[in-house]
Write an enzyme that holds these catalytic residues in place. Structure first.
Site, PDB file in Angstrom:
ATOM      1  N   HIS A  48      17.774  39.813  40.292  1.00  0.00           N
ATOM      2  CA  HIS A  48      18.222  41.006  41.023  1.00  0.00           C
ATOM      3  C   HIS A  48      19.608  40.827  41.626  1.00  0.00           C
ATOM      4  O   HIS A  48      20.310  41.812  41.866  1.00  0.00           O
ATOM      5  CB  HIS A  48      17.173  41.422  42.058  1.00  0.00           C
ATOM      6  N   GLU A 102       5.153  47.727  33.388  1.00  0.00           N
ATOM      7  CA  GLU A 102       5.940  46.488  33.368  1.00  0.00           C
ATOM      8  C   GLU A 102       5.054  45.245  33.360  1.00  0.00           C
ATOM      9  O   GLU A 102       5.543  44.131  33.494  1.00  0.00           O
ATOM     10  CB  GLU A 102       6.943  46.450  34.526  1.00  0.00           C
ATOM     11  N   ASP A 149      10.514  43.042  33.771  1.00  0.00           N
ATOM     12  CA  ASP A 149       9.271  42.357  34.104  1.00  0.00           C
ATOM     13  C   ASP A 149       8.342  42.280  32.896  1.00  0.00           C
ATOM     14  O   ASP A 149       7.665  41.278  32.696  1.00  0.00           O
ATOM     15  CB  ASP A 149       8.566  43.072  35.263  1.00  0.00           C
ATOM     16  N   CYS A 179      13.826  51.785  32.039  1.00  0.00           N
ATOM     17  CA  CYS A 179      14.769  51.529  33.134  1.00  0.00           C
ATOM     18  C   CYS A 179      15.073  50.046  33.301  1.00  0.00           C
ATOM     19  O   CYS A 179      15.757  49.660  34.237  1.00  0.00           O
ATOM     20  CB  CYS A 179      14.261  52.133  34.441  1.00  0.00           C
TER      21      CYS A 179
END
Ligand code: PEP
Ligand code: MG
Length: 592
Positions: free
Chosen positions: A199, A441, A465, A512
């Site tokens: 992230h 995910e 993920d 996404c």
């Protein structure tokens, strides 16, 4: 021990955020940090000893990783200096004393380690001879590493107010740490750890900060203020660049900006293939201030707002009012475009200090994300009420992360219904037709997609993920970055399954995860019939150019062919053979 004198030096790492930065170094983790004496309660001795043991294990893994990199980048001989670091970490005499200090003197793990390292370093300092001096540097280096691991994982507060533009060098940064830097003066990032889908990297891309990770910069003599070039396109960092380097990279940077400008005319055009298939190209954002780039890059809406970023950089929870303001600002600024607000997805590398997830073992698969929310319904409801209130603007979509079974989805929807009821009682308005979706995910969600689809309005594929859980490869670990293959048939086939299920139920699907902005993968997704692709705003012009360049017919054929292949390598080769030349010619891809 410095590997080289501070002359020009080129380091290679992993390019995690594109762009070029040139500027003076700011070193986040200084070599010598002071640890104040801290005592623990007697009943904490065991957990403190476990914490120390884990930090030592992690330090050893990090040093082994650096050793391997130095061995392949610089040479086997140079990499051997890290053997002495490992020996220090295993030194029985040092460890016995440190563990005894925790047990008998009740010193905190970091203080016990710091104290022991200091005592030894003082002894070496007083002794004569080059060998001992070198050993002292190694000791301090190991000491800093262990103390960093012990202290920085516990606290997310590094609060840095950069007064002048700087290139930041850090061992690692969490997204919350990165979001504490002032954006304007953060020119670029050089990191020891962190992969493309960590992230930190995702946030760097959103903020358009060039970044390179996987760099062994701490083993080199770098002084604060020393000039650096960060090339986030190729994963290269140049220390002490020559005038020629500065000129060359300055030109590359100008070319990068010129290219961005030339794509700006795409802003108001629709993302439609040559044969008329529309794909909604949307933005992934982390911070409300990104509204500006959502508009600047012509996004068709926000496909993913990572709301957890609101919870970073503070010790307490944002109140309903604070959350409402942020969500309302997004919805009203982007109206009539949709804004998909994902509920708190804390955990993994996104630590939120108001939830004590930090000490949880195996945090990517641990007590995180929707699990934390479902076990704290009162806190969850604060967020849900704020999102519901913002939905009065009419363009908000609500999305739950990390759903792994039907029960979790039902529970989340039930709590949403309770939040609605509370708002009704308060006389507050919200969108009665608010769309509710869930992220797919986790592989179990793929297998249960048929059941989930009956109970949601849309799906959103979190391929970051999904890839890590499918392939059992930690997404943030740069050491196994080559095993992290989102284009593996194991992942692509699951995506196709989800697509088929969604079609049967007549609900839209968005991708996404970071894959959505890989040009080759985007062709496959368009060919599969994906309705929406959501990505970092700066990637949108390139993807719009791609969408307008290809035909849906070709993309469909491509998806069909690719799904027959049996390895990531074959898929890579097939896509390159089929599309590389035309995409390079069209200026959508660079050569190489
Ligand atoms: C994903 O997992 O693909 C995703 C989009 O969510 P995040 O990267 O925030 O986990
Ligand atoms: Mg995710």
């Amino acid at each position: 021990m410095p590997l080289t004198s501070p002359s020009r030096m080129v380091l290679r790492g992993i390019p995690v955020s594109p762009g070029i930065a040139i500027g003076p170094a700011y070193i986040v983790h200084p070599e010598h940090r002071e640890v104040l004496k801290q005592l623990i309660a007697p009943e904490k001795v065991e957990s403190e000893s476990i914490r120390l043991r884990r930090a030592l294990d992690r330090a050893q893994k990090e040093i082994e990783g650096i050793k391997n990199r130095v061995s392949s980048d610089i040479g086997e001989h140079e990499s051997r200096i890290f053997d002495s670091h490992i020996l220090i970490l295993r030194d029985r005499e040092i460890l016995d004393t440190v563990f005894r200090d925790v047990r008998e003197n009740l010193y905190s793990a970091e203080y016990a380690f710091y104290r022991q390292i200091n005592l030894l370093a003082e002894r070496f300092d007083a002794a004569a001879g080059g060998f001992l001096k070198d050993h002292m540097i190694d000791l301090r280096d190991v000491g800093t590493r262990v103390i960093d691991i012990l202290t920085l994982s516990e606290s997310t507060q590094i609060a840095v107010e950069l007064e002048e533009p700087r290139v930041i060098l850090a061992r690692s940064l969490t997204p919350s740490e990165l979001s504490q830097f002032n954006r304007r003066n953060t020119l670029g990032l050089c990191m020891e750890t962190g992969s493309k889908t960590s992230h930190m990297a995702i946030l760097a891309r959103s903020l358009e900060i060039p970044a390179v990770s996987g760099l062994s910069w701490r083993e080199i003599q770098i002084d604060p203020g020393q000039t650096l070039i960060v090339d986030g396109n190729d994963g290269v960092v140049v220390l002490n660049p020559t005038l020629r380097d500065i000129k060359e990279y300055g030109m590359k940077r100008a070319a990068h900006f010129a290219e961005e400008d030339s794509l700006a005319n795409l802003r108001d055009l629709d993302a439609v293939t040559r044969d008329g298939k529309y794909v909604a190209l949307e933005a992934n954002i982390e911070l409300p201030v990104e509204v500006e780039s959502v508009s600047r890059y012509g996004a068709a809406g926000v496909g993913l707002y990572r709301s957890e970023f609101l919870f970073f950089t503070r010790d307490d929870m944002p109140t309903e009012e604070e959350q409402y303001e942020a969500y309302h600002y997004l919805a009203s600024s982007l109206n009539p475009h949709p804004v998909t607000i994902r509920t708190l997805d804390a955990g993994g590398d996104k630590l939120v200090s108001s939830f004590k997830i930090a000490g949880d073992d195996n945090s990517y698969m641990g007590w995180r994300s929707i699990r934390v929310c479902l076990s704290n319904p009162d806190i969850f409801k604060i967020q849900l009420r704020a999102i519901l209130r913002a939905s009065a603007a009419g363009n908000v979509r609500l999305m739950f992360p990390m759903i792994s079974n039907l029960q979790e989805l039902r529970e989340a929807k039930k709590i949403t219904e309770e939040a609605r009821e509370e708002l009704r009682e308060r006389g507050e308005s919200f969108d009665p037709n608010l769309q509710i979706g869930c992220m797919i995910e986790v592989p179990s969600a793929v297998l249960l997609a048929d059941e989930l689809a009956r109970e949601v309005d849309f799906f959103s594929l979190g391929t970051n993920d999904l890839t890590q859980f499918t392939l059992a490869v930690d997404r943030a670990n740069e050491r196994i970055a080559d095993l992290y293959q989102p284009h593996s048939p194991a992942v692509l086939r699951q995506i196709q399954t989800v697509m088929n299920v969604a079609r049967n139920h007549g609900i839209p699907v968005c991708v996404c995860g970071e894959m959505a902005s890989d040009p080759y993968m985007a062709i496959v997704f368009i060919g599969m019939g994906m309705d929406e692709l959501s990505m970092s705003p700066s990637k949108l012009p390139e993807m719009k150019q791609l969408t307008r360049f290809i035909s849906y017919e070709d993309a469909r054929e491509c998806a069909r062919e690719v799904l027959k292949l049996t390895s990531a390598g074959e898929i890579d080769r097939w896509l390159k053979n089929r599309f590389q030349e035309q995409l390079v010619k069209a200026g959508i891809l660079k050569k190489g």
